[in-house]
Write a protein that holds these residues in place. Structure first.
Motif, PDB file in Angstrom:
ATOM      1  N   GLY A  99       0.774  -1.222   0.000  1.00 31.51           N
ATOM      2  CA  GLY A  99       0.000   0.000   0.000  1.00 31.51           C
ATOM      3  C   GLY A  99       0.810   1.279   0.000  1.00 31.51           C
ATOM      4  N   GLY A 100       2.066   1.208  -0.432  1.00 32.03           N
ATOM      5  CA  GLY A 100       2.874   2.437  -0.480  1.00 32.03           C
ATOM      6  C   GLY A 100       4.316   2.151  -0.827  1.00 32.03           C
ATOM      7  N   PHE A 101       5.038   3.204  -1.239  1.00 34.63           N
ATOM      8  CA  PHE A 101       6.421   3.054  -1.677  1.00 34.63           C
ATOM      9  C   PHE A 101       7.378   2.838  -0.504  1.00 34.63           C
ATOM     10  CE2 PHE A 101       4.252   5.090  -5.132  1.00 34.63           C
ATOM     11  CZ  PHE A 101       4.881   4.628  -6.282  1.00 34.63           C
ATOM     12  N   SER A 102       7.162   3.551   0.593  1.00 28.71           N
ATOM     13  CA  SER A 102       8.078   3.407   1.730  1.00 28.71           C
ATOM     14  C   SER A 102       7.959   2.020   2.362  1.00 28.71           C
ATOM     15  CB  SER A 102       7.804   4.492   2.774  1.00 28.71           C
ATOM     16  OG  SER A 102       6.471   4.406   3.250  1.00 28.71           O
ATOM     17  N   LYS A 103       6.725   1.513   2.492  1.00 32.60           N
ATOM     18  CA  LYS A 103       6.543   0.168   3.055  1.00 32.60           C
ATOM     19  C   LYS A 103       7.123  -0.899   2.134  1.00 32.60           C
ATOM     20  CE  LYS A 103       2.398   1.282   5.736  1.00 32.60           C
ATOM     21  NZ  LYS A 103       0.954   1.009   5.944  1.00 32.60           N
TER      22      LYS A 103
ATOM     23  N   GLN B 230      10.246   3.156 -14.174  1.00 33.81           N
ATOM     24  CA  GLN B 230      10.922   2.433 -15.248  1.00 33.81           C
ATOM     25  C   GLN B 230       9.992   1.382 -15.859  1.00 33.81           C
ATOM     26  OE1 GLN B 230      14.722   0.720 -14.147  1.00 33.81           O
ATOM     27  NE2 GLN B 230      14.629  -0.799 -15.795  1.00 33.81           N
ATOM     28  N   LEU B 231       9.242   0.688 -15.000  1.00 33.69           N
ATOM     29  CA  LEU B 231       8.310  -0.326 -15.493  1.00 33.69           C
ATOM     30  C   LEU B 231       7.203   0.329 -16.317  1.00 33.69           C
ATOM     31  CD1 LEU B 231       7.500  -3.319 -15.498  1.00 33.69           C
ATOM     32  CD2 LEU B 231       6.265  -2.914 -13.345  1.00 33.69           C
ATOM     33  N   GLU B 232       6.706   1.457 -15.853  1.00 32.65           N
ATOM     34  CA  GLU B 232       5.670   2.162 -16.599  1.00 32.65           C
ATOM     35  C   GLU B 232       6.176   2.616 -17.964  1.00 32.65           C
ATOM     36  OE1 GLU B 232       2.725   4.146 -13.279  1.00 32.65           O
ATOM     37  OE2 GLU B 232       4.688   5.093 -13.578  1.00 32.65           O
ATOM     38  N   GLU B 233       7.452   3.058 -18.026  1.00 33.18           N
ATOM     39  CA  GLU B 233       8.034   3.465 -19.304  1.00 33.18           C
ATOM     40  C   GLU B 233       8.159   2.282 -20.251  1.00 33.18           C
ATOM     41  OE1 GLU B 233      11.718   5.271 -18.244  1.00 33.18           O
ATOM     42  OE2 GLU B 233      10.788   7.065 -17.375  1.00 33.18           O
ATOM     43  N   GLU B 234       8.480   1.109 -19.686  1.00 36.58           N
ATOM     44  CA  GLU B 234       8.634  -0.089 -20.531  1.00 36.58           C
ATOM     45  C   GLU B 234       7.307  -0.522 -21.141  1.00 36.58           C
ATOM     46  OE1 GLU B 234      11.380  -3.369 -19.467  1.00 36.58           O
ATOM     47  OE2 GLU B 234      11.533  -2.326 -17.546  1.00 36.58           O
ATOM     48  N   VAL B 235       6.234  -0.492 -20.326  1.00 40.48           N
ATOM     49  CA  VAL B 235       4.938  -0.948 -20.849  1.00 40.48           C
ATOM     50  C   VAL B 235       4.204   0.164 -21.595  1.00 40.48           C
ATOM     51  CG1 VAL B 235       4.710  -2.694 -19.039  1.00 40.48           C
ATOM     52  CG2 VAL B 235       3.720  -0.422 -18.673  1.00 40.48           C
ATOM     53  N   GLY B 236       4.629   1.407 -21.388  1.00 41.09           N
ATOM     54  CA  GLY B 236       4.076   2.508 -22.168  1.00 41.09           C
ATOM     55  C   GLY B 236       2.782   3.100 -21.662  1.00 41.09           C
ATOM     56  N   VAL B 237       2.331   2.688 -20.467  1.00 39.41           N
ATOM     57  CA  VAL B 237       1.094   3.229 -19.888  1.00 39.41           C
ATOM     58  C   VAL B 237       1.259   3.351 -18.379  1.00 39.41           C
ATOM     59  CG1 VAL B 237      -0.493   2.375 -21.663  1.00 39.41           C
ATOM     60  CG2 VAL B 237       0.121   0.894 -19.729  1.00 39.41           C
ATOM     61  N   PRO B 238       0.522   4.275 -17.736  1.00 41.37           N
ATOM     62  CA  PRO B 238       0.580   4.363 -16.271  1.00 41.37           C
ATOM     63  C   PRO B 238       0.024   3.094 -15.625  1.00 41.37           C
ATOM     64  CG  PRO B 238      -0.401   6.339 -17.222  1.00 41.37           C
ATOM     65  CD  PRO B 238      -0.337   5.329 -18.322  1.00 41.37           C
ATOM     66  N   LEU B 239       0.664   2.663 -14.560  1.00 42.76           N
ATOM     67  CA  LEU B 239       0.213   1.479 -13.821  1.00 42.76           C
ATOM     68  C   LEU B 239      -0.461   1.857 -12.508  1.00 42.76           C
ATOM     69  CD1 LEU B 239       3.351  -0.808 -14.344  1.00 42.76           C
ATOM     70  CD2 LEU B 239       1.250  -0.703 -15.710  1.00 42.76           C
ATOM     71  N   LEU B 240      -0.109   3.039 -11.996  1.00 42.59           N
ATOM     72  CA  LEU B 240      -0.678   3.518 -10.741  1.00 42.59           C
ATOM     73  C   LEU B 240      -1.286   4.895 -10.948  1.00 42.59           C
ATOM     74  CD1 LEU B 240       2.177   2.535  -8.255  1.00 42.59           C
ATOM     75  CD2 LEU B 240      -0.033   1.407  -8.490  1.00 42.59           C
ATOM     76  N   ASP B 241      -2.473   5.065 -10.423  1.00 40.64           N
ATOM     77  CA  ASP B 241      -3.129   6.370 -10.439  1.00 40.64           C
ATOM     78  C   ASP B 241      -2.818   7.033  -9.106  1.00 40.64           C
ATOM     79  OD1 ASP B 241      -4.660   8.561 -10.848  1.00 40.64           O
ATOM     80  OD2 ASP B 241      -6.594   7.526 -10.826  1.00 40.64           O
ATOM     81  N   ARG B 242      -1.893   8.008  -9.112  1.00 42.03           N
ATOM     82  CA  ARG B 242      -1.410   8.632  -7.887  1.00 42.03           C
ATOM     83  C   ARG B 242      -2.311   9.794  -7.491  1.00 42.03           C
ATOM     84  NH1 ARG B 242       2.501   6.797 -11.114  1.00 42.03           N
ATOM     85  NH2 ARG B 242       4.295   5.690 -10.247  1.00 42.03           N
TER      86      ARG B 242
ATOM     87  N   GLY C 151      -2.556  12.266  -4.424  1.00 40.31           N
ATOM     88  CA  GLY C 151      -1.913  12.698  -3.182  1.00 40.31           C
ATOM     89  C   GLY C 151      -0.860  11.695  -2.765  1.00 40.31           C
ATOM     90  N   HIS C 152      -0.990  11.217  -1.521  1.00 42.03           N
ATOM     91  CA  HIS C 152      -0.043  10.222  -1.013  1.00 42.03           C
ATOM     92  C   HIS C 152      -0.535   8.793  -1.240  1.00 42.03           C
ATOM     93  CE1 HIS C 152       2.479  13.252   0.858  1.00 42.03           C
ATOM     94  NE2 HIS C 152       1.399  13.789   1.445  1.00 42.03           N
ATOM     95  N   ARG C 153      -1.655   8.658  -1.918  1.00 44.32           N
ATOM     96  CA  ARG C 153      -2.217   7.324  -2.156  1.00 44.32           C
ATOM     97  C   ARG C 153      -2.166   6.987  -3.633  1.00 44.32           C
ATOM     98  NH1 ARG C 153      -7.837   6.627   0.827  1.00 44.32           N
ATOM     99  NH2 ARG C 153      -7.317   4.461   0.313  1.00 44.32           N
ATOM    100  N   SER C 154      -2.133   5.692  -3.919  1.00 40.43           N
ATOM    101  CA  SER C 154      -2.115   5.223  -5.303  1.00 40.43           C
ATOM    102  C   SER C 154      -3.075   4.055  -5.443  1.00 40.43           C
ATOM    103  CB  SER C 154      -0.707   4.766  -5.701  1.00 40.43           C
ATOM    104  OG  SER C 154       0.218   5.818  -5.581  1.00 40.43           O
ATOM    105  N   LYS C 155      -3.698   3.964  -6.607  1.00 43.15           N
ATOM    106  CA  LYS C 155      -4.519   2.797  -6.895  1.00 43.15           C
ATOM    107  C   LYS C 155      -4.186   2.297  -8.294  1.00 43.15           C
ATOM    108  CE  LYS C 155      -8.630   5.130  -8.734  1.00 43.15           C
ATOM    109  NZ  LYS C 155     -10.109   5.268  -8.630  1.00 43.15           N
ATOM    110  N   LEU C 156      -4.436   1.032  -8.523  1.00 46.02           N
ATOM    111  CA  LEU C 156      -4.090   0.425  -9.790  1.00 46.02           C
ATOM    112  C   LEU C 156      -4.970   0.955 -10.913  1.00 46.02           C
ATOM    113  CD1 LEU C 156      -3.593  -3.309  -8.753  1.00 46.02           C
ATOM    114  CD2 LEU C 156      -1.835  -1.786  -9.647  1.00 46.02           C
TER     115      LEU C 156
END
Length: 299
Positions: free
Chosen positions: A16-20, A38-50, A52-57
């Motif tokens: 549930g987060g980058f630090s964890k 880097q992974l997002e650049e490889e696949v060419g699309v966003p993987l996480l919808d950021r 604020g401090h939260r992200s969802k797939l």
């Protein structure tokens, strides 16, 4: 596409987060963030919808996450199999057990296994069957005892099948019946286990087959509390027969449930196609050898 970036991404989603995620893979938050980018650049699309401090797939993120988990599990299986081939035998058994029935079914087996294989570190996870299935599919445990699941994702070894017993307050109009069909409980509130317990699924599915949605009086993860609630008149509760029979001394009526498809069928399960360590196979062998010796009731 590198395994390290896949693992960083998977741990961000799991934790549930980058630090964890960084604490799990022993990397800084910035390193994890860079790997995901880097992974997002490889696949060419966003993987996480950021947000604020939260992200969802994102939709793409869900696809990559599902595939990445499988790739990483295959990698772990490969390493385990090669380690055992080289003689570096697995000394860990990652085992999941549910709160319902484990004392009766597995306590003695646990002690026997510990005595036979004192060098094996048993790492036990305890939660409801539905959660155990999720944990297993993520690769956190190797084996679990669970109500027989959908077989598409798992292989299994039979342990025990028991009919369910309805628990009712003494004096209830159904308490003297030889058996109870589920429609007879239509007007009675039900006391269920917490979310994540597969026994709930069997009961609720059966209610829907009879075209009614039950009223839920309470939920709990504690067997004895559920029994006491039923005895106090809050509603009807359900337990496997062998577990209910251990509580015959309590002031509560026990009536067999006459309902097809609701048997408590417990099995040892593992991921379909997964490599099983020697420690895991030794546990399965012990369960198979002792099945029926310490259990009462018909299979």
């Amino acid at each position: 596409m590198e395994l390290r970036t896949l693992r960083a991404f998977v741990e961000v989603v799991r934790r549930g987060g980058f630090s964890k995620a960084g604490k799990v893979v022993l990397a800084t938050q910035s390193t994890i963030s860079k790997a995901v980018r880097q992974l997002e650049e490889e696949v060419g699309v966003p993987l996480l919808d950021r947000i604020g401090h939260r992200s969802k797939l994102t939709t793409a993120g869900e696809i990559v996450y599902r595939r990445a988990v499988k790739i990483l599990l295959e990698r772990d299986d490969l390493i385990s199999e090669l380690d055992e081939l080289r003689g570096l035998k697995c000394r860990v058994l990652k085992l999941g057990l549910p709160p319902i029935g484990s004392g009766i079914l597995f306590a003695k087996l646990f002690a026997i296994y510990r005595k036979r294989y004192p060098g094996v570190d048993i790492r036990l996870v305890e939660c409801g069957c539905e959660r155990l299935e999720e944990v297993m599919l993520s690769g956190e445990i190797e084996l679990a005892a669970s109500l027989l699941p959908e077989l598409e994702s798992f292989e299994w070894q039979d342990v025990k099948r028991e009919p369910l017993t309805v628990l009712l307050p003494i004096g209830h109009k159904l308490s003297q019946c030889r058996s109870v069909e589920l429609p007879a409980l239509r007007e009675l509130p039900l006391i269920l286990f917490d979310t994540g317990f597969a026994l709930n699924r069997a009961i609720l599915d059966a209610c829907r087959r009879h075209s009614f949605e039950p009223r839920i009086a309470a939920r709990s993860s504690q067997i004895d509390f559920i029994v006491e609630l039923a005895a106090a008149g809050m509603g009807a509760a359900f337990l496997p027969r062998m577990i209910a029979e251990q509580r015959k001394h309590l002031p509560i009526a026990q009536v067999p449930l006459d309902e097809a498809g609701t048997d408590w069928h417990i099995a040892m399960i593992w991921r379909r196609g997964a490599y099983l360590s020697h420690a895991a196979r030794a546990w399965l062998d012990l369960v198979a050898c002792t099945r029926g010796e310490n259990h009462s009731g018909e299979d």
